[in-house]
Write an enzyme that holds these catalytic residues in place. Structure first.
Site, PDB file in Angstrom:
ATOM      1  N   THR A 186      -4.694  18.609  26.182  1.00 14.09           N
ATOM      2  CA  THR A 186      -5.597  18.185  27.344  1.00 14.09           C
ATOM      3  C   THR A 186      -5.373  17.015  27.952  1.00 14.09           C
ATOM      4  O   THR A 186      -5.935  16.501  28.927  1.00 14.09           O
ATOM      5  CB  THR A 186      -6.941  18.063  26.819  1.00 14.09           C
ATOM      6  OG1 THR A 186      -6.980  17.534  25.601  1.00 14.09           O
ATOM      7  CG2 THR A 186      -7.553  19.632  26.505  1.00 14.09           C
ATOM      8  N   LYS A 187      -4.087  16.366  27.509  1.00 10.28           N
ATOM      9  CA  LYS A 187      -3.658  14.995  27.877  1.00 10.28           C
ATOM     10  C   LYS A 187      -2.660  14.913  29.031  1.00 10.28           C
ATOM     11  O   LYS A 187      -2.217  16.143  29.339  1.00 10.28           O
ATOM     12  CB  LYS A 187      -3.256  14.136  26.847  1.00 10.28           C
ATOM     13  CG  LYS A 187      -4.226  13.929  25.672  1.00 10.28           C
ATOM     14  CD  LYS A 187      -5.663  13.288  26.006  1.00 10.28           C
ATOM     15  CE  LYS A 187      -6.685  12.691  25.063  1.00 10.28           C
ATOM     16  NZ  LYS A 187      -7.265  14.420  24.257  1.00 10.28           N
ATOM     17  N   ASN A 188      -2.384  13.842  29.578  1.00  8.08           N
ATOM     18  CA  ASN A 188      -1.356  13.858  30.594  1.00  8.08           C
ATOM     19  C   ASN A 188       0.321  14.348  30.186  1.00  8.08           C
ATOM     20  O   ASN A 188       0.874  14.896  30.676  1.00  8.08           O
ATOM     21  CB  ASN A 188      -1.060  12.469  31.231  1.00  8.08           C
ATOM     22  CG  ASN A 188      -2.467  12.137  32.030  1.00  8.08           C
ATOM     23  OD1 ASN A 188      -3.444  12.470  31.724  1.00  8.08           O
ATOM     24  ND2 ASN A 188      -2.169  11.200  33.003  1.00  8.08           N
TER      25      ASN A 188
END
Lengths: 383, 383
Positions: A186-188
């Site tokens: 879910t992170k960059n």
């Protein structure tokens, strides 16, 4: 139209690098891609030492072990954060001291920290919510004055910066004694599950290696510094497989592209909503203080009530759009709410009840984004 | 000729399944391949519940949390084991009580366990060294009589069995209340880094899920059993990325082939050495008791002295063969040796000083193996 909240990004080189890692004959921890990731991250962000871990949770646990948290030690952190920020210290016996969030941002209220410091305080754990910097000058000064450790929970803060009073632009994670990052999908920048401990303070370097290697001095052994290795400390297995590092490396190579895309999507939301939603309705839009940059990790709205949020999420869902809420105040959790008497953290509860995260991922197309924007505007027109 | 000690095996489907996992849009924990691995392992070995973890270390840590180890609780384990067996309990404040190994096998001396039990004993952690079963009837009976938990350290014991007094053949890891497995690249079935907690005792099932999900009841939420999830317990991030599970699944599908190959290599060593090395020299060869099967995890020799081992390893190395020693008695480690007074574990020290592991991996060819056997025989002829 069906719009997911998140879609893990693929740069295109992930499988190639994974194949390469497998062919190298070493897919356990600290293989060739782990080294590549460490080098990239240290060079790009100037960290003293980057150490990949299996998760941000594990990086936080390493940090808690490194600063020697003992039962009864107090650790100050925001209540509006992920459970791992708290659990990492609870596992070492710490007493958690929760601070409220700011009125204009879910991050820790820096003004509240000093009032929470006691003779038992061991550390402050600022969480750079949505990748937006806490006021690190203020926090580091408190730490210096009261002899505390600062562990940056930079789970969401890759490629984000703090603009200090000294005029320098410092990467988040490079300021505290230690910092923890997440590469969860879910992170960059992602690797499925994954994380990193950044060691800035020289005095933790040697022990960090040992704790990450199950409490053994194996790393020093492989560098030829000692002639046999053994059990010298507590520790765990914090190393991710090199396959995970191979995936991560493909992402890091695309950092610029990913960040450009995310920022463009973020700005598009902001251009559509700022001066519209926040002026006509009681909605808070993301706030980037002058000391912070924006890494476009998250675009969120803070509704005026839990009821309004519930209706907004339902309305979007009925139109195929998956928007989601976020943390629940930890001080109000089943685990913790018997452990305090009447702690009242109003802003933390407001974000708990009212914050909505909008879809934001590299492959989110303009048509899809327009569809989301249109429905949010429609929802508020009907109100 | 250059012969490695280990070469991680590839079945050929690993990349395909990894690609498939990536395409699924979910590469964080508990994705489609994690589910496939859980199903495979539960069906094949009859475990009540299999839960993939990022390492065997992490599975042991989960177990220590699950049985609620508190500071001062005593945990009995062999001294001749990997540091993680110990650290997982030290991290919870346990007092370690080390038992010696057997004269004929590096596994825990079951006869010694009862003398070590006190009112503070919480658990016994038998380690199935080289995948060879400890006497589980004896250990489970002690546990029953003294109300203790049994956590099988089955790191090396996949596809190995215990033949009980009841005439049943039970997979290792299915007997204790909990069990921990490793899928590190040095094991029979691998995923680079990786592990599994097996939950046999029903009463740990619900909490195991929670602890694995950072202390939240997220799993119950996704099954629709509760309407929101939050912080309900301590916990950590024990879930491996689904990419790791995809690699593992390709290995599990090849379990039979891998095991056949390994057993054939193991038997070839044994046929060459048994009755030769052990009858003419003071060498101990692997012993498989009548209650155990052989999963061919390891072929080892126990030399007659540390000096002999040193010379043997050097001789093999000078001929391009990488054989290696194994554990160092944990009670003699830098970390622990100030924590006891004169603990004397003679057999543990003997394996520490004298045990040699020979190359054993699926792709080890007959020519290579003959080369190893020839050099070992030559070394002992020259002696």
């Amino acid at each position: 139209m069906k719009i997911l909240f998140n879609k893990p990004y693929k740069s295109g080189n992930e499988l190639k690098y994974i194949a390469d890692s497998i062919e190298s004959g070493k897919i356990s921890g600290d293989g060739i891609y782990t080294k590549k990731c460490h080098d990239f991250l240290e060079n790009k962000f100037g960290y003293n030492k980057a150490l990949l871990t299996t998760s941000c949770t594990d990086a936080l646990e390493m940090a808690a072990i490194l600063i020697d948290v003992k039962p009864g030690d107090e650790v100050i952190m925001p209540s509006y954060t992920f459970v791992s920020t708290a659990n990492a210290f609870v596992l070492r016996g710490a007493k958690l001291v929760f601070a409220d969030s700011k009125k204009d941002h879910p991050g820790i209220d820096e003004e509240a920290i000093e009032t929470l410091i006691t003779s038992k305080t061991k550390a402050i754990v600022p969480v750079h919510y949505a990748g937006v910097a806490c006021d690190m000058d203020k926090i580091m000064e408190l730490a210096k004055n009261y002899d505390l450790f600062v562990i940056e929970d930079a789970a969401q803060a890759i490629d984000s910066y703090y603009l200090g009073k000294d005029g320098l632009k410092k990467p988040l994670g490079s300021i505290g004694h230690l910092a923890a990052f997440s590469f969860h999908e879910t992170k960059n920048i992602i690797s499925g599950e994954g994380g990193m401990l950044v060691v800035n303070d020289e005095k933790f370097l040697k022990r960090a290696e040992i704790i990450r290697e199950k409490g053994t001095n194996r790393s020093a052994f492989f560098r030829g510094e000692i002639d046999k290795y053994g059990w010298v400390d507590v520790g765990s297995s914090f190393l991710p497989s090199d396959i995970i590092a191979a995936y991560l490396y493909a992402q890091l190579e695309s950092l610029e592209f990913i960040q450009d895309r995310r920022k463009s999507i973020w700005n598009r939301y902001d251009n559509a909503f700022r001066g519209v939603l926040d002026s006509k309705h009681d909605i808070t839009l993301p706030f980037i203080p002058s000391h912070a940059t924006n890494n476009a990790h998250m675009y969120y709205l803070v509704c005026s009530s839990i009821d309004e949020r519930k209706k907004l999420l339902a309305y979007l869902k009925s139109n195929g759009i998956l928007a989601v809420f976020h943390y629940l105040s930890l001080h109000e959790s089943k685990f913790f709410n018997g452990k305090h008497e009447g702690l009242n953290l109003k802003e933390s509860d407001r974000y708990t009840n009212c914050l909505v995260r909008l879809p934001l991922f590299v492959e989110l197309g303009e048509q899809e984004q327009d569809f989301i924007i249109k429905h949010i505007n429609e929802f508020y027109k009907k109100k």
